[in-house]
Design a protein around this motif. Structure first.
Motif, PDB file in Angstrom:
ATOM      1  N   GLN A   5       4.724  -4.171   0.144  1.00 32.34           N
ATOM      2  CA  GLN A   5       3.267  -4.062   0.236  1.00 32.34           C
ATOM      3  C   GLN A   5       2.793  -2.640  -0.068  1.00 32.34           C
ATOM      4  OE1 GLN A   5       1.547  -5.870   3.767  1.00 32.34           O
ATOM      5  NE2 GLN A   5       3.159  -7.405   3.849  1.00 32.34           N
ATOM      6  N   GLY A   6       3.594  -1.655   0.292  1.00 29.40           N
ATOM      7  CA  GLY A   6       3.271  -0.280  -0.076  1.00 29.40           C
ATOM      8  C   GLY A   6       3.304  -0.092  -1.574  1.00 29.40           C
TER       9      GLY A   6
ATOM     10  N   TYR B  45       2.448   1.855   3.163  1.00 28.43           N
ATOM     11  CA  TYR B  45       2.078   2.846   2.154  1.00 28.43           C
ATOM     12  C   TYR B  45       2.200   4.261   2.710  1.00 28.43           C
ATOM     13  CZ  TYR B  45      -0.230   5.103  -1.734  1.00 28.43           C
ATOM     14  OH  TYR B  45      -0.501   5.914  -2.812  1.00 28.43           O
TER      15      TYR B  45
ATOM     16  N   LEU C 252      -1.813  -0.382  -7.400  1.00 23.55           N
ATOM     17  CA  LEU C 252      -3.265  -0.502  -7.525  1.00 23.55           C
ATOM     18  C   LEU C 252      -3.936   0.861  -7.658  1.00 23.55           C
ATOM     19  CD1 LEU C 252      -3.940  -3.298  -4.882  1.00 23.55           C
ATOM     20  CD2 LEU C 252      -4.422  -3.452  -7.319  1.00 23.55           C
ATOM     21  N   LEU C 253      -3.520   1.822  -6.821  1.00 26.60           N
ATOM     22  CA  LEU C 253      -4.139   3.153  -6.860  1.00 26.60           C
ATOM     23  C   LEU C 253      -3.839   3.860  -8.176  1.00 26.60           C
ATOM     24  CD1 LEU C 253      -3.474   4.366  -3.197  1.00 26.60           C
ATOM     25  CD2 LEU C 253      -5.665   3.658  -4.195  1.00 26.60           C
TER      26      LEU C 253
ATOM     27  N   THR D  25      -3.785  -6.128   6.390  1.00 18.18           N
ATOM     28  CA  THR D  25      -4.141  -4.820   5.850  1.00 18.18           C
ATOM     29  C   THR D  25      -3.435  -3.696   6.589  1.00 18.18           C
ATOM     30  OG1 THR D  25      -6.320  -5.685   5.242  1.00 18.18           O
ATOM     31  CG2 THR D  25      -6.072  -3.288   5.311  1.00 18.18           C
TER      32      THR D  25
ATOM     33  N   THR E 237       0.054  -3.238   5.330  1.00 17.10           N
ATOM     34  CA  THR E 237       0.065  -2.629   4.007  1.00 17.10           C
ATOM     35  C   THR E 237      -0.150  -1.125   4.097  1.00 17.10           C
ATOM     36  OG1 THR E 237      -0.810  -4.668   3.012  1.00 17.10           O
ATOM     37  CG2 THR E 237      -1.025  -2.642   1.726  1.00 17.10           C
ATOM     38  N   VAL E 238      -1.114  -0.710   4.905  1.00 14.07           N
ATOM     39  CA  VAL E 238      -1.400   0.721   5.078  1.00 14.07           C
ATOM     40  C   VAL E 238      -0.219   1.428   5.720  1.00 14.07           C
ATOM     41  CG1 VAL E 238      -2.892   2.398   6.222  1.00 14.07           C
ATOM     42  CG2 VAL E 238      -3.891   0.351   5.187  1.00 14.07           C
TER      43      VAL E 238
ATOM     44  N   SER F 227       4.525   5.062  -7.616  1.00 16.23           N
ATOM     45  CA  SER F 227       4.652   4.034  -8.647  1.00 16.23           C
ATOM     46  C   SER F 227       5.544   4.525  -9.776  1.00 16.23           C
ATOM     47  CB  SER F 227       3.280   3.664  -9.203  1.00 16.23           C
ATOM     48  OG  SER F 227       3.388   2.756 -10.290  1.00 16.23           O
TER      49      SER F 227
ATOM     50  N   LEU G 253       0.111  -1.410  -3.151  1.00 19.04           N
ATOM     51  CA  LEU G 253      -1.017  -0.493  -3.026  1.00 19.04           C
ATOM     52  C   LEU G 253      -0.837   0.714  -3.947  1.00 19.04           C
ATOM     53  CD1 LEU G 253      -3.668   0.124  -1.689  1.00 19.04           C
ATOM     54  CD2 LEU G 253      -2.441   1.073   0.273  1.00 19.04           C
TER      55      LEU G 253
END
Length: 313
Positions: free
Chosen positions: A51-52, A229, A58-59, A222, A225-226, A297, A55
């Motif tokens: 999940q990290g 991350y 996406l960022l 959420t 996920t945070v 990433s 995110l």
């Protein structure tokens, strides 16, 4: 809107219509959004929290797309590259035995070296060394590559030990959905229906749920996920920077990122008839790749799927 202040601020030419622009943007989004999950899954094989990684993907894409819009002024979607992410996981981490934290540092250093090339005259020397026939061939290659990905993901072609690929099973709901969607897209394209590809994507998505080709995704928390991350953002490691393997990894990744982006950007800027945006677009990709490692990433590229939006206007 035509010829007005708002049009000039957005960079629209008088003959461009805002509905056509929105439809093309939506097509680009739906064509490329699968990368969020696919990239995260591949990065998870390197040990990065799933999940990290989503995110982080996406960022990285968000920053890259904004920079491309306002800095590069080109209709290219910037995402972590397919193929490069596999190189990140299976070569840098699994084969060369770098930790994923060290591999992220490789990505950032690669981005810095890429920026040195992009912001100096070196990029001209490299791009001019690539024959024009090869640059045109890249455009064709992008189309063939996307076609094969579509056929493979839909199940129309499947892996085979002897022939490498074979025809899939046409009683599979995924294959039925893909064929029906493709047929609808061809009909709308021939009839020159505005937003035909977007209509096809939405209709195909609905048909996939009706036939049971896909299932609704489970709810993602959420907070989790945070939390994941937080274990990924800025987790660059300098521990392997003195090793030979680390700098071999930087060299190999730089070659891949540099030549792939030069080829992609040259092909796509030629498609839109604006080769003058090549320099700024290349610089945007270089800056994005510096952020990619920090955000957690694999390297970013000008997505081949951008051509779907370009073709739609």
């Amino acid at each position: 809107m035509k010829g007005g202040l708002w049009s000039r601020c957005l960079g629209f030419k008088p003959e461009h219509h805002w509905k056509k622009e929105l439809a093309a943007g939506a097509i680009s989004y739906f064509s490329v959004v699968y990368i969020v999950m696919v990239n995260a899954t591949i990065l998870a094989d390197a040990g990065i929290p799933l999940q990290g990684a989503m995110l982080g993907t996406l960022l990285t894409s968000m920053i890259g797309c904004l920079l491309m819009a306002f800095g590069g002024k080109s209709p290219m979607v910037v995402v972590p590259g397919m193929g490069i992410n596999a190189f990140f996981t299976y070569t840098l981490v699994h084969s060369m035995k770098l930790s994923w934290q060290e591999a992220l540092m490789v990505v950032t250093i690669t981005g810095i070296l890429f920026a040195i090339v992009a912001f100096t005259s070196l990029y001209k020397l490299i791009s001019q060394a690539i024959p024009h026939n090869l640059q045109h061939g890249i455009t064709v290659g992008i189309g063939l590559f996307l076609t094969f990905i579509g056929l493979q993901k839909s199940g129309i072609v499947i892996a085979h030990q002897t022939t490498f690929v074979a025809i899939g099973h046409f009683n599979d709901p995924k294959v039925i959905t893909a064929c029906a969607t493709l047929l609808l897209a061809i009909v709308l394209f021939v009839r020159n229906v505005q937003g035909g590809l977007l209509i096809s994507i939405l209709a195909g998505t609905g048909l996939a749920y009706v036939l049971g080709a896909v299932e609704p995704a489970s709810t993602v928390r959420t907070s989790e996920t945070v939390r994941q991350y937080g274990q990924l953002f800025g987790e660059l490691s300098f521990s392997g920077i003195v090793s030979v393997a680390f700098w071999i990894a930087v060299f190999l990744l730089l070659l891949i990122v540099l030549f792939e982006n030069i080829g992609m950007i040259a092909a796509q800027t030629n498609m839109i008839g604006r080769p003058d945006t090549f320099k700024n677009s290349l610089r945007v990709l270089a800056v994005t790749n510096i952020f990619a490692g920090i955000l957690g990433s694999s390297p970013a590229v000008a997505a081949a799927e951008s051509t779907a939006g370009i073709a739609a206007g």
